[in-house]
Structure formats: structure tokens, C-alpha cells
Scaffold this motif. Sequence first.
Motif, PDB file in Angstrom:
ATOM      1  N   LEU A 196      33.957  39.291  30.608  1.00  0.00           N
ATOM      2  CA  LEU A 196      34.521  39.407  31.947  1.00  0.00           C
ATOM      3  C   LEU A 196      34.107  40.737  32.560  1.00  0.00           C
ATOM      4  N   ARG A 197      33.824  40.722  33.838  1.00  0.00           N
ATOM      5  CA  ARG A 197      33.374  41.915  34.539  1.00  0.00           C
ATOM      6  C   ARG A 197      34.269  42.198  35.748  1.00  0.00           C
ATOM      7  N   TYR A 198      34.417  43.478  36.040  1.00  0.00           N
ATOM      8  CA  TYR A 198      35.246  43.905  37.177  1.00  0.00           C
ATOM      9  C   TYR A 198      34.793  43.238  38.473  1.00  0.00           C
ATOM     10  N   ALA A 215      35.744  39.673  43.072  1.00  0.00           N
ATOM     11  CA  ALA A 215      35.251  38.590  43.923  1.00  0.00           C
ATOM     12  C   ALA A 215      36.207  37.397  43.893  1.00  0.00           C
ATOM     13  N   TRP A 216      36.758  37.088  42.734  1.00  0.00           N
ATOM     14  CA  TRP A 216      37.715  35.982  42.594  1.00  0.00           C
ATOM     15  C   TRP A 216      38.980  36.256  43.388  1.00  0.00           C
ATOM     16  N   VAL A 217      39.509  37.463  43.276  1.00  0.00           N
ATOM     17  CA  VAL A 217      40.717  37.838  44.007  1.00  0.00           C
ATOM     18  C   VAL A 217      40.471  37.784  45.516  1.00  0.00           C
ATOM     19  N   SER A 218      39.342  38.305  45.958  1.00  0.00           N
ATOM     20  CA  SER A 218      39.035  38.321  47.388  1.00  0.00           C
ATOM     21  C   SER A 218      38.868  36.911  47.940  1.00  0.00           C
ATOM     22  N   ALA A 219      38.196  36.046  47.186  1.00  0.00           N
ATOM     23  CA  ALA A 219      37.991  34.668  47.633  1.00  0.00           C
ATOM     24  C   ALA A 219      39.315  33.912  47.694  1.00  0.00           C
ATOM     25  N   MET A 220      40.162  34.107  46.698  1.00  0.00           N
ATOM     26  CA  MET A 220      41.451  33.437  46.697  1.00  0.00           C
ATOM     27  C   MET A 220      42.351  33.969  47.798  1.00  0.00           C
ATOM     28  N   GLY A 221      42.221  35.279  48.099  1.00  0.00           N
ATOM     29  CA  GLY A 221      43.035  35.880  49.142  1.00  0.00           C
ATOM     30  C   GLY A 221      42.733  35.320  50.519  1.00  0.00           C
ATOM     31  N   TYR A 273      46.584  37.187  39.608  1.00  0.00           N
ATOM     32  CA  TYR A 273      45.970  38.417  39.089  1.00  0.00           C
ATOM     33  C   TYR A 273      46.799  38.992  37.943  1.00  0.00           C
ATOM     34  N   ASP A 274      48.118  38.994  38.092  1.00  0.00           N
ATOM     35  CA  ASP A 274      48.993  39.531  37.052  1.00  0.00           C
ATOM     36  C   ASP A 274      48.815  38.779  35.734  1.00  0.00           C
ATOM     37  N   VAL A 275      48.600  37.480  35.821  1.00  0.00           N
ATOM     38  CA  VAL A 275      48.392  36.682  34.608  1.00  0.00           C
ATOM     39  C   VAL A 275      47.099  37.094  33.917  1.00  0.00           C
ATOM     40  N   LEU A 276      45.995  37.123  34.667  1.00  0.00           N
ATOM     41  CA  LEU A 276      44.718  37.512  34.078  1.00  0.00           C
ATOM     42  C   LEU A 276      44.753  38.953  33.576  1.00  0.00           C
ATOM     43  N   ASN A 277      45.383  39.822  34.337  1.00  0.00           N
ATOM     44  CA  ASN A 277      45.498  41.218  33.937  1.00  0.00           C
ATOM     45  C   ASN A 277      46.310  41.349  32.648  1.00  0.00           C
ATOM     46  N   GLY A 278      47.371  40.577  32.534  1.00  0.00           N
ATOM     47  CA  GLY A 278      48.179  40.612  31.317  1.00  0.00           C
ATOM     48  C   GLY A 278      47.405  40.152  30.101  1.00  0.00           C
ATOM     49  N   VAL A 279      46.588  39.112  30.259  1.00  0.00           N
ATOM     50  CA  VAL A 279      45.765  38.619  29.150  1.00  0.00           C
ATOM     51  C   VAL A 279      44.746  39.676  28.734  1.00  0.00           C
ATOM     52  N   ASN A 302      39.722  47.173  30.323  1.00  0.00           N
ATOM     53  CA  ASN A 302      40.286  46.046  31.052  1.00  0.00           C
ATOM     54  C   ASN A 302      39.515  45.853  32.355  1.00  0.00           C
ATOM     55  N   PRO A 303      38.816  44.731  32.534  1.00  0.00           N
ATOM     56  CA  PRO A 303      38.027  44.512  33.754  1.00  0.00           C
ATOM     57  C   PRO A 303      38.884  44.312  34.995  1.00  0.00           C
ATOM     58  N   CYS A 304      40.200  44.167  34.827  1.00  0.00           N
ATOM     59  CA  CYS A 304      41.078  43.972  35.978  1.00  0.00           C
ATOM     60  C   CYS A 304      41.560  45.288  36.577  1.00  0.00           C
ATOM     61  N   GLU A 305      41.354  46.375  35.875  1.00  0.00           N
ATOM     62  CA  GLU A 305      41.821  47.671  36.374  1.00  0.00           C
ATOM     63  C   GLU A 305      41.061  48.071  37.642  1.00  0.00           C
ATOM     64  N   GLY A 306      41.816  48.515  38.633  1.00  0.00           N
ATOM     65  CA  GLY A 306      41.201  48.984  39.869  1.00  0.00           C
ATOM     66  C   GLY A 306      40.887  47.907  40.881  1.00  0.00           C
ATOM     67  N   VAL A 307      41.211  46.651  40.580  1.00  0.00           N
ATOM     68  CA  VAL A 307      40.936  45.567  41.524  1.00  0.00           C
ATOM     69  C   VAL A 307      41.849  45.708  42.745  1.00  0.00           C
ATOM     70  N   GLN A 308      41.276  45.576  43.925  1.00  0.00           N
ATOM     71  CA  GLN A 308      42.043  45.684  45.162  1.00  0.00           C
ATOM     72  C   GLN A 308      42.727  44.352  45.463  1.00  0.00           C
TER      73      GLN A 308
END
Length: 248
Positions: free
Chosen positions: A108-110, A115-121, A133-139, A152-158
Motif C-alpha cells: 500500500l502506498r500513501y 487518491a482513494w479518499v479524494s475520489a470517494m470524497g 479512512y479510519d478503518v483502513l488506517n486502523g488496519v 503507515n501509508p495512511c499517515e498524513g492523508v488529507q
Amino acid sequence: MASVHEYRTRKGKRWWYVSYRDAEDVQHTKRGFTRKCDAEDYAARMLVSINDGDYIDPQLGKVSVNHLAATWLEGKKGAVKPKYWGDLESSWRVHVQPKWGRRQVGKLRYSEVQAWVSAMGAERSATIVRRAYDVLNGVCKLAVKDGVMRRNPCEGVQLPRKTHKARTYLTVEQLLALADAAGGHRAVILTLGFCGCGSVSCARCASRTWTLNVRACWCDIASCVSMASTSRGCRRRMSAARCLWPLP
């Protein structure tokens, strides 16, 4: 100890591989270096990480997100309230698993997560996006703690900002009119209207006081109405209007 060795491919090309042992004295081999300097650089980095205690076996990163998510959700089941756990499980099943379930957690890459978060948003509300995001970040946090991955590739995601919608409330006159029209449910309507209490069936009148003691509440968990404890597992005490008495 790490060493670099030369080998020949089937086409006769000269390539290099790295041989090294981890802290548990297990032998590892990394092949496919077209330049000797790249192999030497990799060997040096492996040696430093092993000596610093930061080494992570590349094979561990091949575990799927599906596998870690099952462990993470199971761990959350007894740590959070049933309503919140149901929201997490639903978010995993609907939004996270279809995208990331079969992926190797170590790959997994940041940039992919952002991109996934932005597209879903662009299609979903901020609340839904943040929960997914919280689910993926927790995993991924679990993977880091288990030594499966280093960062953690989820760190710093806007994340999208939540917007609060304006709420419309009944006036006292409108609420009283609604309660009068409810017939036998008048006390229930008044309790909900004046106290904001979602647990009328579990409310009890405090002796000789104008308060309600709330011990539990009804909540919607995975489309099923269930009983759950109040916040922090303790009774909640709230003021009530005199017009509620006597409350059944």
C-alpha cells in the motif's frame, strides 16, 4: 552479515543478488539487481536495519488486508460500543474491502490512499469518507504494531471537512400540539421533545425530583434496533419538565 554475489540469467546477462541473515539468524536472499552498486546499497540498508532492530521480513508484508482487517475488527468488538462496531464493520464491507481487501498490506502506498479518499470524497459525505479512512488506517496501524510494515501509508492523508447542516426544531407550542395529537403517547413525545432522550422505555423517575435517570438506550445496529448502554457505561441524569409527570 550481508554479501553480494553475481549470477547469470538464462539469456546470459550478468545480474547480482544479496544474501543476508536477520537477527534470528534466518537466511534471506534478494535477487534481480541489474547493477552491482544497487545490490551493495540494498545489502547495506538491510545490515543497518538489522543492527538497529528495525528490520522487517519482506515476506510479512505479503499478508492481505483482508486477513489483518478480520483481526482488527475482532479486537474492536469488545473495545467499542456495539453501535460503533456495526458502523465500522459496515464501512469495511461496503467501502474498504472492495478496494483494498485483496491487496498485500506491504504494497500500500500513501499516494494510492490519498487518491482513494479524494475520489470517494467527491461522491460521498465527509462522515462516510472519514469512517472508511479510519478503518483502513486502523488496519495499517495494526500492521505497524505487529511488525508487518515499517510505516503507515495512511499517515498524513488529507480528509474532507465535515459540514454541519442547519437543524430545524419545533417551538414549544408546536411540540405541545404534537403531543396532544399523539393521544396515549403524549408523555413519550414530551420526553423526547424536552429531554432529547432516545431511551424512553428505559427512563425511570427519580424519587421526588424533576429528573430522569437514563440507564440504557435504543440504537440502530446494522439495520437492527438493539439495546445499548449509555455513554461511558454509566447512568445519565437529565432535567425534565413538570408537564411530563406522572411518567409511566
